[in-house]
Design a protein around this motif. Structure first.
Motif, PDB file in Angstrom:
ATOM      1  N   GLN A 194      -4.677 -20.345 -70.963  1.00 38.56           N
ATOM      2  CA  GLN A 194      -6.012 -20.918 -71.089  1.00 38.56           C
ATOM      3  C   GLN A 194      -7.076 -19.813 -71.145  1.00 38.56           C
ATOM      4  OE1 GLN A 194      -6.884 -23.444 -67.808  1.00 38.56           O
ATOM      5  NE2 GLN A 194      -8.166 -24.788 -69.003  1.00 38.56           N
ATOM      6  N   VAL A 195      -6.894 -18.821 -70.325  1.00 34.22           N
ATOM      7  CA  VAL A 195      -7.909 -17.769 -70.256  1.00 34.22           C
ATOM      8  C   VAL A 195      -7.798 -16.794 -71.434  1.00 34.22           C
ATOM      9  CG1 VAL A 195      -8.706 -15.779 -68.920  1.00 34.22           C
ATOM     10  CG2 VAL A 195      -8.178 -17.908 -67.766  1.00 34.22           C
ATOM     11  N   PHE A 196      -6.574 -16.462 -71.799  1.00 38.92           N
ATOM     12  CA  PHE A 196      -6.427 -15.423 -72.814  1.00 38.92           C
ATOM     13  C   PHE A 196      -5.938 -15.922 -74.169  1.00 38.92           C
ATOM     14  CE2 PHE A 196      -5.686 -13.108 -68.749  1.00 38.92           C
ATOM     15  CZ  PHE A 196      -6.848 -12.363 -68.784  1.00 38.92           C
ATOM     16  N   GLY A 197      -5.325 -17.082 -74.176  1.00 40.86           N
ATOM     17  CA  GLY A 197      -4.726 -17.505 -75.441  1.00 40.86           C
ATOM     18  C   GLY A 197      -3.706 -16.470 -75.853  1.00 40.86           C
ATOM     19  N   GLU A 198      -3.851 -15.945 -77.023  1.00 36.57           N
ATOM     20  CA  GLU A 198      -2.885 -14.934 -77.455  1.00 36.57           C
ATOM     21  C   GLU A 198      -3.457 -13.530 -77.393  1.00 36.57           C
ATOM     22  OE1 GLU A 198      -0.052 -15.541 -80.373  1.00 36.57           O
ATOM     23  OE2 GLU A 198      -0.497 -17.656 -80.632  1.00 36.57           O
ATOM     24  N   ARG A 199      -4.690 -13.422 -76.916  1.00 40.09           N
ATOM     25  CA  ARG A 199      -5.241 -12.070 -76.903  1.00 40.09           C
ATOM     26  C   ARG A 199      -4.812 -11.345 -75.631  1.00 40.09           C
ATOM     27  NH1 ARG A 199     -10.005 -12.289 -73.630  1.00 40.09           N
ATOM     28  NH2 ARG A 199     -10.311 -14.494 -73.181  1.00 40.09           N
ATOM     29  N   LYS A 200      -4.963 -10.076 -75.687  1.00 38.26           N
ATOM     30  CA  LYS A 200      -4.526  -9.274 -74.550  1.00 38.26           C
ATOM     31  C   LYS A 200      -5.469  -9.476 -73.365  1.00 38.26           C
ATOM     32  CE  LYS A 200      -1.958  -5.688 -76.794  1.00 38.26           C
ATOM     33  NZ  LYS A 200      -1.925  -4.342 -77.329  1.00 38.26           N
ATOM     34  N   PRO A 201      -4.911  -9.425 -72.186  1.00 36.79           N
ATOM     35  CA  PRO A 201      -5.764  -9.619 -71.011  1.00 36.79           C
ATOM     36  C   PRO A 201      -6.869  -8.575 -70.922  1.00 36.79           C
ATOM     37  CG  PRO A 201      -3.455  -9.732 -70.412  1.00 36.79           C
ATOM     38  CD  PRO A 201      -3.497  -9.319 -71.841  1.00 36.79           C
ATOM     39  N   ASP A 202      -8.050  -9.043 -70.593  1.00 33.53           N
ATOM     40  CA  ASP A 202      -9.149  -8.110 -70.371  1.00 33.53           C
ATOM     41  C   ASP A 202      -9.665  -8.285 -68.937  1.00 33.53           C
ATOM     42  OD1 ASP A 202     -10.619 -10.441 -70.306  1.00 33.53           O
ATOM     43  OD2 ASP A 202     -11.234 -10.284 -72.397  1.00 33.53           O
ATOM     44  N   PHE A 203     -10.583  -7.446 -68.603  1.00 33.67           N
ATOM     45  CA  PHE A 203     -11.028  -7.402 -67.213  1.00 33.67           C
ATOM     46  C   PHE A 203     -11.654  -8.723 -66.749  1.00 33.67           C
ATOM     47  CE2 PHE A 203     -13.726  -6.351 -63.682  1.00 33.67           C
ATOM     48  CZ  PHE A 203     -12.910  -5.536 -62.938  1.00 33.67           C
ATOM     49  N   ASP A 204     -12.560  -9.228 -67.573  1.00 32.25           N
ATOM     50  CA  ASP A 204     -13.246 -10.455 -67.154  1.00 32.25           C
ATOM     51  C   ASP A 204     -12.263 -11.610 -67.019  1.00 32.25           C
ATOM     52  OD1 ASP A 204     -15.608  -9.221 -66.929  1.00 32.25           O
ATOM     53  OD2 ASP A 204     -16.293  -9.696 -68.957  1.00 32.25           O
ATOM     54  N   GLY A 205     -11.363 -11.659 -67.985  1.00 28.21           N
ATOM     55  CA  GLY A 205     -10.355 -12.723 -67.935  1.00 28.21           C
ATOM     56  C   GLY A 205      -9.508 -12.604 -66.671  1.00 28.21           C
ATOM     57  N   LEU A 206      -9.105 -11.397 -66.371  1.00 28.17           N
ATOM     58  CA  LEU A 206      -8.262 -11.204 -65.183  1.00 28.17           C
ATOM     59  C   LEU A 206      -8.993 -11.670 -63.927  1.00 28.17           C
ATOM     60  CD1 LEU A 206      -6.695  -7.695 -65.892  1.00 28.17           C
ATOM     61  CD2 LEU A 206      -5.536  -9.896 -65.963  1.00 28.17           C
ATOM     62  N   SER A 207     -10.276 -11.472 -63.939  1.00 32.67           N
ATOM     63  CA  SER A 207     -11.030 -11.865 -62.746  1.00 32.67           C
ATOM     64  C   SER A 207     -11.152 -13.382 -62.627  1.00 32.67           C
ATOM     65  CB  SER A 207     -12.414 -11.223 -62.768  1.00 32.67           C
ATOM     66  OG  SER A 207     -13.178 -11.801 -63.803  1.00 32.67           O
ATOM     67  N   ARG A 208     -10.809 -14.071 -63.694  1.00 32.88           N
ATOM     68  CA  ARG A 208     -10.897 -15.535 -63.614  1.00 32.88           C
ATOM     69  C   ARG A 208      -9.561 -16.200 -63.300  1.00 32.88           C
ATOM     70  NH1 ARG A 208     -13.834 -15.158 -68.434  1.00 32.88           N
ATOM     71  NH2 ARG A 208     -12.287 -16.354 -69.562  1.00 32.88           N
ATOM     72  N   LEU A 209      -8.544 -15.403 -63.137  1.00 33.08           N
ATOM     73  CA  LEU A 209      -7.219 -15.989 -62.897  1.00 33.08           C
ATOM     74  C   LEU A 209      -7.077 -16.406 -61.437  1.00 33.08           C
ATOM     75  CD1 LEU A 209      -4.971 -13.526 -64.921  1.00 33.08           C
ATOM     76  CD2 LEU A 209      -5.836 -15.763 -65.628  1.00 33.08           C
ATOM     77  N   LYS A 210      -7.565 -17.554 -61.129  1.00 33.87           N
ATOM     78  CA  LYS A 210      -7.539 -17.922 -59.707  1.00 33.87           C
ATOM     79  C   LYS A 210      -6.152 -18.340 -59.239  1.00 33.87           C
ATOM     80  CE  LYS A 210      -8.989 -22.641 -60.437  1.00 33.87           C
ATOM     81  NZ  LYS A 210     -10.028 -23.621 -60.197  1.00 33.87           N
ATOM     82  N   ASN A 211      -5.425 -19.035 -60.090  1.00 32.96           N
ATOM     83  CA  ASN A 211      -4.071 -19.420 -59.672  1.00 32.96           C
ATOM     84  C   ASN A 211      -3.195 -18.192 -59.491  1.00 32.96           C
ATOM     85  OD1 ASN A 211      -4.086 -22.266 -59.449  1.00 32.96           O
ATOM     86  ND2 ASN A 211      -4.305 -22.402 -61.666  1.00 32.96           N
ATOM     87  N   VAL A 212      -3.326 -17.277 -60.434  1.00 29.29           N
ATOM     88  CA  VAL A 212      -2.531 -16.054 -60.344  1.00 29.29           C
ATOM     89  C   VAL A 212      -2.909 -15.294 -59.070  1.00 29.29           C
ATOM     90  CG1 VAL A 212      -2.147 -13.794 -61.415  1.00 29.29           C
ATOM     91  CG2 VAL A 212      -2.155 -15.858 -62.827  1.00 29.29           C
ATOM     92  N   THR A 213      -4.184 -15.265 -58.782  1.00 23.37           N
ATOM     93  CA  THR A 213      -4.616 -14.568 -57.568  1.00 23.37           C
ATOM     94  C   THR A 213      -4.062 -15.251 -56.324  1.00 23.37           C
ATOM     95  OG1 THR A 213      -6.648 -14.060 -58.746  1.00 23.37           O
ATOM     96  CG2 THR A 213      -6.640 -13.635 -56.399  1.00 23.37           C
ATOM     97  N   MET A 214      -4.125 -16.566 -56.330  1.00 23.32           N
ATOM     98  CA  MET A 214      -3.577 -17.295 -55.177  1.00 23.32           C
ATOM     99  C   MET A 214      -2.086 -17.000 -55.013  1.00 23.32           C
ATOM    100  SD  MET A 214      -5.595 -20.830 -55.958  1.00 23.32           S
ATOM    101  CE  MET A 214      -4.427 -21.982 -55.314  1.00 23.32           C
ATOM    102  N   ILE A 215      -1.418 -16.946 -56.131  1.00 28.07           N
ATOM    103  CA  ILE A 215       0.026 -16.661 -56.079  1.00 28.07           C
ATOM    104  C   ILE A 215       0.256 -15.259 -55.505  1.00 28.07           C
ATOM    105  CG2 ILE A 215       2.037 -16.177 -57.541  1.00 28.07           C
ATOM    106  CD1 ILE A 215       0.998 -18.495 -59.371  1.00 28.07           C
ATOM    107  N   LEU A 216      -0.520 -14.312 -55.997  1.00 25.35           N
ATOM    108  CA  LEU A 216      -0.334 -12.937 -55.504  1.00 25.35           C
ATOM    109  C   LEU A 216      -0.632 -12.844 -54.003  1.00 25.35           C
ATOM    110  CD1 LEU A 216      -1.862 -10.857 -58.447  1.00 25.35           C
ATOM    111  CD2 LEU A 216       0.542 -11.013 -57.809  1.00 25.35           C
ATOM    112  N   TYR A 217      -1.650 -13.528 -53.565  1.00 23.67           N
ATOM    113  CA  TYR A 217      -1.948 -13.527 -52.130  1.00 23.67           C
ATOM    114  C   TYR A 217      -0.765 -14.094 -51.333  1.00 23.67           C
ATOM    115  CZ  TYR A 217      -6.969 -12.688 -52.868  1.00 23.67           C
ATOM    116  OH  TYR A 217      -8.180 -12.150 -53.198  1.00 23.67           O
ATOM    117  N   GLU A 218      -0.263 -15.185 -51.850  1.00 24.64           N
ATOM    118  CA  GLU A 218       0.818 -15.829 -51.098  1.00 24.64           C
ATOM    119  C   GLU A 218       2.065 -14.939 -51.067  1.00 24.64           C
ATOM    120  OE1 GLU A 218       0.779 -18.006 -49.017  1.00 24.64           O
ATOM    121  OE2 GLU A 218       2.412 -19.442 -49.081  1.00 24.64           O
ATOM    122  N   VAL A 219       2.284 -14.232 -52.167  1.00 21.79           N
ATOM    123  CA  VAL A 219       3.424 -13.309 -52.177  1.00 21.79           C
ATOM    124  C   VAL A 219       3.146 -12.154 -51.210  1.00 21.79           C
ATOM    125  CG1 VAL A 219       4.762 -11.703 -53.592  1.00 21.79           C
ATOM    126  CG2 VAL A 219       4.137 -13.926 -54.514  1.00 21.79           C
TER     127      VAL A 219
END
Ligand code: HEM
Length: 951
Positions: free
Chosen positions: A356-381
């Motif tokens: 949803q955030v990146f589609g097929e483009r490469k991850p960029d900084f702003d996009g990475l900062s919007r990855l809340k699920n990914v962040t939650m996952i990383l915290y939990e790990v």
């Protein structure tokens, strides 16, 4: 003459013997002091205060017992569970269990107090002399030196600087993906052990980000450092004998040779960089450049040539980057992959979000900062599998902590991993993977927000935390993207994967790496139809048509098998149905066709279920309940020759809907064989029946928004993460299974805040991870320390009392600060990574490399992330509704059929009678706005359109 000569020779010998004897005596006394008197004295002091623990045993303390328990713990395969503490730290676990009252330092508030290092009286233990010989830098310094280095290094880790490193991160990720694509090649299926892959990935990241253009030399340096680390660990794992470091053993010689080569290479790089800087040609986008730039500024600021750090210091810091940053992050990434493979629904959420955030483009900084699920996952790990499992400090002078007075020289141990798994702070599901707990931030995730500190806390909080999180997000996003040639994996079932290409650590293996057991399976797969809703619609219709041509017996057969699955494992069945809305819809449709559900009743039931879930049925798909009414012996109702057709729905990958729908023809012996593979990998497979059967359905677990592959071969796909099912994760694979000073007798004090002492001979751990061994060396300085179980900061004796590490104002500030956040986001009052310095203004000073970090999700990589945190982290946003929150009980037909009707697209399948259709329409009209909001966007639109039309 000859006699005189012989006399003087005799005298020389006597003198030599005398000196030798004295030296030996001094050594013996020193050793005795270290190995007996000091531990005994400290033990007495602690016992006198009521602390309990194992008695000190000369000369190894609890070392042997620790080794024995660790071996025992790793001698059997580890079940796939997140409750890893007994496996990682068996000795400490038992000590804590057995010796109550326990250490106060299990209390996060006391951890905070220790880590805040108030008055500079808690310091780091010195660690192995051998380790210090090869690993210096920020992590090992104290006092003014640490203050200076930290100030100079901080700017290199600021968000703005990290942004400049993103291209390097990206390049490393692309290389990794290409490598994996090549590995897969033309093979239909390929499994790989991700641990070494990710280790080399994070090494690559550090090489590039540390040395930029000189990354080739950087790689060589890091190869040598990896070798050094291995040798160091082997060496310091032996029982420590004072003076041993002076013996020239082959390992130590090799260590020194590697060190010389590294330093020579680094000197060359630094020289070149200095020249380039003078000519104004250097692009200081790498850590080395940033460090040199900052050093120059510091030096200019102080107008003193000797103010900055020396080239040798720079070399040490560069070496440290690797040691501190490489393994920790690869451990985080590897565990994340393992965990996502165990929890496909979270994998779906992560993938959805990334798409949803990146589609097929490469991850960029702003996009990475919007990855809340990914962040939650990383915290939990990070919570469940903290790369640094414990921290150590030592009392520098007599210190009161809680109710206990600690004499100088006591080692306090803060077991991050215990506190992260503590039911008191994390609730009953402490040992479960539930990233949702971080939905509202770190401070709300646990009862005590101090209970999460994977990056440490206080002034010495990890300087590289933002770097690590950025790297981890990037490293995770890439495999989740529809990379052109990266093929998705297919979750293996035990029987489907008799061999593993790289079996993980087996029982008994003593490697101390984490995640060695995880393997990814990359499998050629058909094109994901994620971007092709049309195809999804076709799949849905195919399902419907499949059911349409089935006989009643066949439908009964399928339903009864589903029922059997529900009876066998209701939770799994529920998940399957939630994750496979098309299947759920088809099953529901089958019930209507069989007259098992009366249309009006269906509707009212559904609404009831949606609106007033019964306690026992909350979260249960409606279909589960209705299927429970399927006659038990449907076989008796089967028409002759009909169904053995198999509807074996194997949950493969939610985002990899690979439903193949060879049309059932004729006899269709379908069989719903829902196999329960293992608890964490429920698997549904809808596959072909043998014999007569044209298999009806081969449906893999899909995700509603990820349409399934159709007949066309795909060029795109996703990486699917999965745990090898055959060999479970071994504790020995857990990185940093380092155990706190195994030799140390343990004294615990828990509720009573009485510490659990352990007088230890500064022995290293059995399975020391690089991080814990080197960053937090278990070898204290002389004298030997008494280790309190969990938390003690240690200041070594040579540390001046008035170090000024914490100016009084800072200290007061610290004391008044209620919390620090997991090293991630310290409260503003908790000086994170800031060395109190007289010249520093109190507040912003304390925001070192982490100054940009907020008060909660400090792990966020940037201010922008922080800004973004609020809204995107709130549950209820679209990605949540589209991923995990499939509305249980919501009859799934609304998506396919209604859309069909509404959109005037493919015609409705014949079996839908007007009555059924009416029921469905009524359902749609009866949906509440909340229910509609919970639908995936596409379905939501369809429903809204239809309602509009029907008005
Ligand atoms: C997931 C990844 C990481 C974790 C879990 C982690 C964890 C930690 C922890 C717990 C500490 C505190 C040690 C103590 O208080 O005794 C620390 C310190 C440190 N970390 Fe990290 N770290 C990670 C990544 C990195 C990276 C990528 C770098 C550098 C590129 C780095 C560099 C450092 C340094 C230099 C220190 C010492 C700071 C000081 O003493 O002032 N770390 N780390």
């Amino acid at each position: 003459m000859a006699m005189g000569e012989s006399v003087s020779e005799d005298m020389a010998w006597s003198l030599a013997w005398g000196v030798g004897g004295l030296l030996l005596l001094a050594w013996a006394l020193r050793t005795l002091n270290w190995a007996w008197w000091t531990p005994r004295r400290l033990e007495r002091a602690l016992r006198a205060q009521g602390l309990n623990g194992t008695p000190y045993r000369f000369p190894n303390g609890d070392f042997k017992e620790n080794i024995r328990l660790a071996k025992e713990a790793s001698s059997t395969p580890m079940p796939l569970t997140h409750d890893i503490v007994p496996r990682v730290l068996p000795f400490l676990r038992r000590a804590i269990d057995e010796y109550v009252p326990r250490v106060t330092i299990m209390d996060p508030e006391l951890v905070r107090e220790v880590l805040s290092n108030k008055f500079g009286h808690f310091g780091k233990p010195k660690g192995s002399p051998l380790g210090r010989l090869f690993l210096r830098g920020l992590v090992s310094y104290e006092g003014e030196k640490w203050v200076k280095h930290r100030r100079i290094m901080n700017p290199a880790f600021h968000v703005e600087k990290l942004k400049r490193m993103l291209p390097a991160f990206c390049a490393c990720c692309s290389d990794l993906m290409s490598r994996w694509e090549n590995l897969v090649g033309s093979e239909a299926c390929y499994e790989l052990d991700v641990w070494p892959e990710l280790q080399s990935f994070t090494g690559d990241v550090i090489s590039r980000t540390a040395f930029g253009g000189s990354c080739e030399e950087g790689r060589r340096i890091f190869q040598l450092q990896a070798e050094q680390a291995e040798l160091l660990i082997q060496t310091i794992q032996n029982l420590y004998i004072p003076g041993y470091r002076f013996l020239p053993t082959p390992k130590k010689n090799r260590l020194k040779a590697a060190d010389r080569e590294i330093r020579a290479l680094l000197r060359g790089i630094i020289k070149k960089r200095e020249q380039a800087m003078k000519l104004g040609k250097a692009s200081n986008d790498d850590l080395l450049g940033l460090l040199m730039e900052s050093n120059l500024e510091y030096y200019q600021e102080h107008g003193n040539k000797n103010a900055g750090i020396t080239p040798e210091d720079v070399i040490d810091e560069c070496k440290l980057f690797y040691f501190a940053g490489q393994e920790t992050t690869s451990v985080l990434l590897t565990w994340t992959m393992i965990v996502l493979s165990m929890h496909p629904s979270w994998q779906v959420r992560a993938r959805q979000e990334v798409l949803q955030v990146f589609g097929e483009r490469k991850p960029d900084f702003d996009g990475l900062s919007r990855l809340k699920n990914v962040t939650m996952i990383l915290y939990e790990v990070l919570r469940l599998y903290p790369p640094a499992v414990f921290l150590q400090r030592q009392t520098y002078k007599t210190m009161k902590l809680g109710d206990v007075i600690y004499p100088p020289g006591v080692t306090l141990l803060m077991p991050i991993i215990f506190i992260h798994h503590d039911l008191n702070y994390w609730g009953k599901d402490a040992n479960e993977f539930n990233p949702e707990r971080f939905a509202e931030g770190i401070s709300k995730a646990s009862k005590d927000h101090v209970a999460f500190f994977p990056f440490g806390g206080g002034p010495r909080i990890c300087i590289g935390q933002n770097f690590a999180l950025l790297e981890a997000k990037m490293g995770l996003s890439f495999p989740l993207l529809p990379s052109p040639n990266l093929l998705p994996a297919q979750p293996p079932s035990p029987r489907e994967r008799p061999t593993t290409r790289r079996p993980q650590c087996r029982a008994g293996e003593q490697r101390s790496v984490c995640g060695r057991s995880i393997e990814l399976k990359l499998e050629e797969r058909r094109r994901m139809a994620a971007q092709q809703p049309q195809q999804q619609q076709q799949v849905a219709n195919s399902f419907t048509s499949q059911f349409a041509v089935m006989s009643k017996a066949q439908l009964y057969d399928i339903l009864s098998q589903m029922k059997a699955l529900i009876e066998q494992n209701q939770q799994e069945a529920r998940q399957i149905l939630i994750d496979n809305p098309l299947l759920t819809r088809a099953l529901f449709q089958a019930q209507i066709m069989l007259g098992m559900v009366q249309s009006p009743k269906v509707m009212s039931n559904t609404q009831q279920a949606l609106q007033q879930p019964q306690p026992a049925q909350v979260g249960q798909p409606q279909i589960v309940h209705s299927l429970q009414t399927v006659p038990a012996k449907v076989g008796e109702q089967s028409e002759p020759g009909s169904s053995q057709s198999l509807l074996s729905a194997r949950q493969q990958h939610p985002t990899q809907p690979s439903i193949s729908l060879p049309l059932a023809s004729g006899s269709s012996q379908s069989l719903l064989s829902a196999r329960q593979q293992r608890p964490t990998q429920p698997s549904i497979s809808l596959s072909l029946a043998s014999g007569s059967s044209q298999s009806l359905l081969s449906a893999r677990q899909q995700h509603p928004t990820q349409p399934s592959p159709l007949s066309e071969p795909q060029t795109k796909g996703f990486l699917n993460l999965q745990v090898p099912s055959v060999t479970p994760i071994q504790s020995s694979q857990i990185q940093n299974i380092s155990q706190p000073n195994p030799a140390a007798p343990h004294y615990s004090n828990l509720p009573s805040h009485l510490p659990m002492i352990s007088v230890h001979p500064q022995q290293t751990l059995q399975n020391p991870g690089l991080f814990n061994q080197l960053l937090q060396p278990p070898f204290p300085l002389q004298p030997r320390q008494v280790t309190m179980q969990p938390f003690a900061i240690q200041f070594h004796p040579q540390m001046p009392h008035s170090l000024g590490l914490q100016p009084s104002s800072a200290s007061q500030q610290l004391l008044s600060q209620p919390l620090f956040h997991s090293g991630i986001t310290p409260p503003s009052s908790f000086p994170q990574g800031q060395a109190p310095h007289p010249s520093q203004p109190p507040q912003h000073l304390y925001q070192v490399g982490s100054s940009h970090m907020g008060t909660d999700y400090g792990t966020q990589v940037s201010t922008s992330m922080q800004k973004d945190r609020g809204a995107p982290w709130v549950l209820g946003s679209s990605e949540i509704t589209t991923v995990g929150t499939q509305l249980p009980g919501l009859p799934p037909m609304i998506s396919g059929q209604i859309a069909t009707g509404a959109g005037g697209q493919p015609p409705r399948p014949p079996p839908l009678t007007p009555e059924m259709e009416k029921a469905l329409l009524q359902q749609v009209m009866g949906l509440t706005p909340e229910q509609i909001n919970l639908l995936p966007p596409e379905q939501r639109n369809q429903v809204l359109q239809l309602r509009e039309m029907l008005k």
